[in-house]
Design a protein around this motif. Structure first.
Motif, PDB file in Angstrom:
ATOM      1  N   ASN A 178       3.813  -2.259   4.232  1.00 52.63           N
ATOM      2  CA  ASN A 178       3.870  -0.805   4.322  1.00 52.63           C
ATOM      3  C   ASN A 178       4.446  -0.135   3.091  1.00 52.63           C
ATOM      4  O   ASN A 178       3.962   0.923   2.673  1.00 52.63           O
ATOM      5  CB  ASN A 178       4.670  -0.405   5.566  1.00 52.63           C
ATOM      6  CG  ASN A 178       3.918  -0.675   6.849  1.00 52.63           C
ATOM      7  OD1 ASN A 178       3.101   0.120   7.291  1.00 52.63           O
ATOM      8  ND2 ASN A 178       4.179  -1.823   7.453  1.00 52.63           N
ATOM      9  N   LEU A 179       5.467  -0.722   2.497  1.00 53.62           N
ATOM     10  CA  LEU A 179       6.130  -0.080   1.365  1.00 53.62           C
ATOM     11  C   LEU A 179       5.426  -0.358   0.048  1.00 53.62           C
ATOM     12  O   LEU A 179       5.303   0.534  -0.801  1.00 53.62           O
ATOM     13  CB  LEU A 179       7.584  -0.561   1.291  1.00 53.62           C
ATOM     14  CG  LEU A 179       8.561   0.279   0.457  1.00 53.62           C
ATOM     15  CD1 LEU A 179       8.585   1.727   0.921  1.00 53.62           C
ATOM     16  CD2 LEU A 179       9.961  -0.332   0.527  1.00 53.62           C
TER      17      LEU A 179
ATOM     18  N   TYR B 127       4.193  -2.349  24.285  1.00 53.28           N
ATOM     19  CA  TYR B 127       3.600  -3.036  23.127  1.00 53.28           C
ATOM     20  C   TYR B 127       2.966  -4.338  23.601  1.00 53.28           C
ATOM     21  O   TYR B 127       3.477  -5.423  23.355  1.00 53.28           O
ATOM     22  CB  TYR B 127       4.680  -3.289  22.075  1.00 53.28           C
ATOM     23  CG  TYR B 127       4.175  -3.684  20.699  1.00 53.28           C
ATOM     24  CD1 TYR B 127       3.202  -2.948  20.043  1.00 53.28           C
ATOM     25  CD2 TYR B 127       4.714  -4.795  20.038  1.00 53.28           C
ATOM     26  CE1 TYR B 127       2.768  -3.293  18.779  1.00 53.28           C
ATOM     27  CE2 TYR B 127       4.277  -5.151  18.763  1.00 53.28           C
ATOM     28  CZ  TYR B 127       3.313  -4.397  18.142  1.00 53.28           C
ATOM     29  OH  TYR B 127       2.877  -4.758  16.872  1.00 53.28           O
ATOM     30  N   PRO B 128       1.833  -4.244  24.310  1.00 49.19           N
ATOM     31  CA  PRO B 128       1.224  -5.447  24.885  1.00 49.19           C
ATOM     32  C   PRO B 128       0.716  -6.393  23.800  1.00 49.19           C
ATOM     33  O   PRO B 128       0.266  -5.952  22.729  1.00 49.19           O
ATOM     34  CB  PRO B 128       0.066  -4.886  25.719  1.00 49.19           C
ATOM     35  CG  PRO B 128      -0.259  -3.569  25.087  1.00 49.19           C
ATOM     36  CD  PRO B 128       1.045  -3.024  24.595  1.00 49.19           C
ATOM     37  N   PRO B 129       0.783  -7.689  24.054  1.00 49.84           N
ATOM     38  CA  PRO B 129       0.275  -8.649  23.062  1.00 49.84           C
ATOM     39  C   PRO B 129      -1.242  -8.615  22.996  1.00 49.84           C
ATOM     40  O   PRO B 129      -1.909  -8.241  23.976  1.00 49.84           O
ATOM     41  CB  PRO B 129       0.768  -9.994  23.607  1.00 49.84           C
ATOM     42  CG  PRO B 129       0.896  -9.775  25.078  1.00 49.84           C
ATOM     43  CD  PRO B 129       1.334  -8.351  25.237  1.00 49.84           C
TER      44      PRO B 129
ATOM     45  N   GLY C  30       0.275   4.525   7.970  1.00 53.60           N
ATOM     46  CA  GLY C  30       1.113   3.775   8.889  1.00 53.60           C
ATOM     47  C   GLY C  30       0.365   2.567   9.416  1.00 53.60           C
ATOM     48  O   GLY C  30      -0.859   2.470   9.269  1.00 53.60           O
ATOM     49  N   SER C  31       1.104   1.655  10.002  1.00 54.44           N
ATOM     50  CA  SER C  31       0.456   0.471  10.569  1.00 54.44           C
ATOM     51  C   SER C  31       1.420  -0.265  11.481  1.00 54.44           C
ATOM     52  O   SER C  31       2.632  -0.066  11.421  1.00 54.44           O
ATOM     53  CB  SER C  31      -0.011  -0.482   9.455  1.00 54.44           C
ATOM     54  OG  SER C  31       1.099  -1.140   8.867  1.00 54.44           O
ATOM     55  N   THR C  32       0.850  -1.087  12.340  1.00 59.10           N
ATOM     56  CA  THR C  32       1.623  -2.093  13.056  1.00 59.10           C
ATOM     57  C   THR C  32       1.123  -3.451  12.583  1.00 59.10           C
ATOM     58  O   THR C  32      -0.036  -3.596  12.187  1.00 59.10           O
ATOM     59  CB  THR C  32       1.461  -1.968  14.574  1.00 59.10           C
ATOM     60  OG1 THR C  32       0.063  -2.044  14.899  1.00 59.10           O
ATOM     61  CG2 THR C  32       2.019  -0.653  15.076  1.00 59.10           C
ATOM     62  N   MET C  33       1.997  -4.444  12.641  1.00 61.56           N
ATOM     63  CA  MET C  33       1.640  -5.753  12.084  1.00 61.56           C
ATOM     64  C   MET C  33       0.784  -6.590  13.024  1.00 61.56           C
ATOM     65  O   MET C  33      -0.169  -7.243  12.609  1.00 61.56           O
ATOM     66  CB  MET C  33       2.927  -6.502  11.726  1.00 61.56           C
ATOM     67  CG  MET C  33       2.713  -7.833  11.017  1.00 61.56           C
ATOM     68  SD  MET C  33       1.774  -7.673   9.470  1.00 61.56           S
ATOM     69  CE  MET C  33       2.848  -6.549   8.561  1.00 61.56           C
TER      70      MET C  33
ATOM     71  N   ILE D  87       6.141   3.443  10.428  1.00 63.74           N
ATOM     72  CA  ILE D  87       6.063   2.088  10.987  1.00 63.74           C
ATOM     73  C   ILE D  87       6.550   2.005  12.433  1.00 63.74           C
ATOM     74  O   ILE D  87       6.438   0.949  13.051  1.00 63.74           O
ATOM     75  CB  ILE D  87       6.849   1.078  10.125  1.00 63.74           C
ATOM     76  CG1 ILE D  87       8.328   1.466  10.025  1.00 63.74           C
ATOM     77  CG2 ILE D  87       6.221   0.953   8.735  1.00 63.74           C
ATOM     78  CD1 ILE D  87       9.196   0.399   9.380  1.00 63.74           C
ATOM     79  N   ALA D  88       7.108   3.084  12.968  1.00 66.68           N
ATOM     80  CA  ALA D  88       7.555   3.090  14.370  1.00 66.68           C
ATOM     81  C   ALA D  88       7.760   4.527  14.820  1.00 66.68           C
ATOM     82  O   ALA D  88       7.726   5.461  14.003  1.00 66.68           O
ATOM     83  CB  ALA D  88       8.853   2.285  14.522  1.00 66.68           C
ATOM     84  N   PHE D  89       7.980   4.690  16.133  1.00 62.84           N
ATOM     85  CA  PHE D  89       8.104   6.026  16.720  1.00 62.84           C
ATOM     86  C   PHE D  89       9.364   6.132  17.577  1.00 62.84           C
ATOM     87  O   PHE D  89       9.306   6.544  18.733  1.00 62.84           O
ATOM     88  CB  PHE D  89       6.880   6.342  17.580  1.00 62.84           C
ATOM     89  CG  PHE D  89       5.568   6.262  16.861  1.00 62.84           C
ATOM     90  CD1 PHE D  89       5.292   7.125  15.808  1.00 62.84           C
ATOM     91  CD2 PHE D  89       4.614   5.334  17.236  1.00 62.84           C
ATOM     92  CE1 PHE D  89       4.082   7.069  15.138  1.00 62.84           C
ATOM     93  CE2 PHE D  89       3.393   5.264  16.578  1.00 62.84           C
ATOM     94  CZ  PHE D  89       3.132   6.132  15.512  1.00 62.84           C
ATOM     95  N   LEU D  90      10.517   5.760  17.016  1.00 69.92           N
ATOM     96  CA  LEU D  90      11.749   5.814  17.792  1.00 69.92           C
ATOM     97  C   LEU D  90      12.094   7.245  18.196  1.00 69.92           C
ATOM     98  O   LEU D  90      12.824   7.462  19.167  1.00 69.92           O
ATOM     99  CB  LEU D  90      12.905   5.201  17.000  1.00 69.92           C
ATOM    100  CG  LEU D  90      12.750   3.714  16.643  1.00 69.92           C
ATOM    101  CD1 LEU D  90      13.963   3.231  15.862  1.00 69.92           C
ATOM    102  CD2 LEU D  90      12.536   2.865  17.887  1.00 69.92           C
ATOM    103  N   GLY D  91      11.573   8.225  17.471  1.00 70.97           N
ATOM    104  CA  GLY D  91      11.788   9.634  17.796  1.00 70.97           C
ATOM    105  C   GLY D  91      10.548  10.297  18.367  1.00 70.97           C
ATOM    106  O   GLY D  91      10.411  11.520  18.311  1.00 70.97           O
TER     107      GLY D  91
END
Length: 333
Positions: free
Chosen positions: A136-137, A57-59, A268-271, A243-247
């Protein structure tokens, strides 16, 4: 106000496990136009910090390479054009990076005053999760009063925030968690049913609870491993918000028919990559819609543990273990 020439911050010389992080001395950041310089009193620890440490997750190019996306403390410097705040104000903020440090420059448009009665530790537990959940919600998935929502990972920082906000705005909340203790914590926060995903099938349980209808919204941080089942559990015109891909992020095989048959929306999105204007809009909504609820005690951050800044390695190990319920916060000074 006289400021020191240097500060302590967490250095990340290479990607890898928690042990690659260590404290070093370096120069203070200078606030750019529209930014405030904050003397950090507390900083939240989040999954994106772990992902950045691992190299996933590079800045953004214009962001500090130092880890840390949420802080709380005192404003000690103002960039050109800042009029909403002044020196001495105590604020919490969503940082674009640089939070694991004694001083951090953040956009004023992403800063918020402490809710009344809050100290720095409680305030530092707010920005990342509340920005993410609200965007997101509520903004993207459009959750409204009277609807139903399934929140995966209910005992996480995101989950504990989402359960409380969804309930506060009149939704019926179902959630998943990985132990009886975590399920009990989710119920205490307002979920009507907490599903132990290690022992129960959330699709079957939710369909039983909703008389076969399903839920209007699913807030998901698992990704590929839950994709098909999330589509199954949604009601007509429902929305899956990822919001994430832990799986995992890649679905090898998926039945897309439910999207068409039930008129589903997948979003979906990232902040971090969002524009300053988008983040300001989220901040403004939070100040109007959520801050009064925080001050009335209707919702509150769930803090699992507070660790000294020097124990950042332990904080990341705890985050990766998933044994916590709620937020992990680092305290400086």
């Amino acid at each position: 106000m006289s400021l020191p020439a240097t500060m302590r911050h967490v250095d990340l010389p290479t990607h890898g496990g928690p042990e690659v992080m260590h404290l070093v001395e370096g120069p203070l950041p200078s606030p750019r136009p529209g930014e405030v310089l904050v003397r950090v009193e507390a900083a939240g620890v989040n999954r994106p910090d772990v992902a950045q440490r691992q190299g996933a997750y590079p800045p953004p190019k214009d962001a500090s390479p130092i880890l840390g996306l949420e802080i709380a403390g005192e404003i000690v410097g103002l960039g050109i054009g800042v009029t909403d705040f002044q020196i001495g104000d105590r604020i919490c903020a969503l940082a674009n990076g640089g939070g694991y440090a004694e001083y951090c420059a953040v956009p004023a448009s992403q800063a918020m005053p402490f809710p009344k009665g809050y100290d720095a530790v409680k305030a530092a537990a707010l920005p990342e999760t509340f920005f993410t959940v609200w965007a997101n919600l509520f903004q993207m998935a459009g959750l409204t009063e009277g609807e139903t929502v399934l929140i995966h990972g209910g005992s996480s920082g995101i989950g504990t925030t989402a359960i409380q906000l969804a309930k506060a705005f009149g939704a019926t909340v179902y959630t998943t968690a990985g132990s009886a203790e975590k399920c009990a914590a989710c119920m205490d926060l307002g979920a009507v049913r907490a599903i132990n995903y290690k022992a129960e099938d959330f699709v079957e349980i939710v369909k039983e609870e909703t008389q076969g209808r399903g839920v209007d919204v699913v807030l998901d941080m698992i990704g590929a491993a839950y994709f098909d089942r999330n589509l199954q559990v949604l009601a007509k015109d429902g929305c899956l918000s990822i919001i994430a891909f832990l799986g995992g992020a890649t679905v090898e095989k998926a039945n897309l028919a439910p999207i068409m048959v039930k008129r589903l929306t997948v979003t979906g999105s990232t902040m971090r990559p969002r524009s300053p204007e988008e983040k300001r809009a989220i901040r403004d909504d939070l100040m109007t819609e959520v801050w009064p609820r925080l001050e009335r005690g209707e919702v509150a951050p769930v803090i699992h543990t507070v660790l000294p800044f020097e124990d950042v390695i332990e904080a990341h190990r705890l985050m990766e273990s998933s044994e916590h319920i709620g937020k992990i916060v680092l305290k400086l000074g």
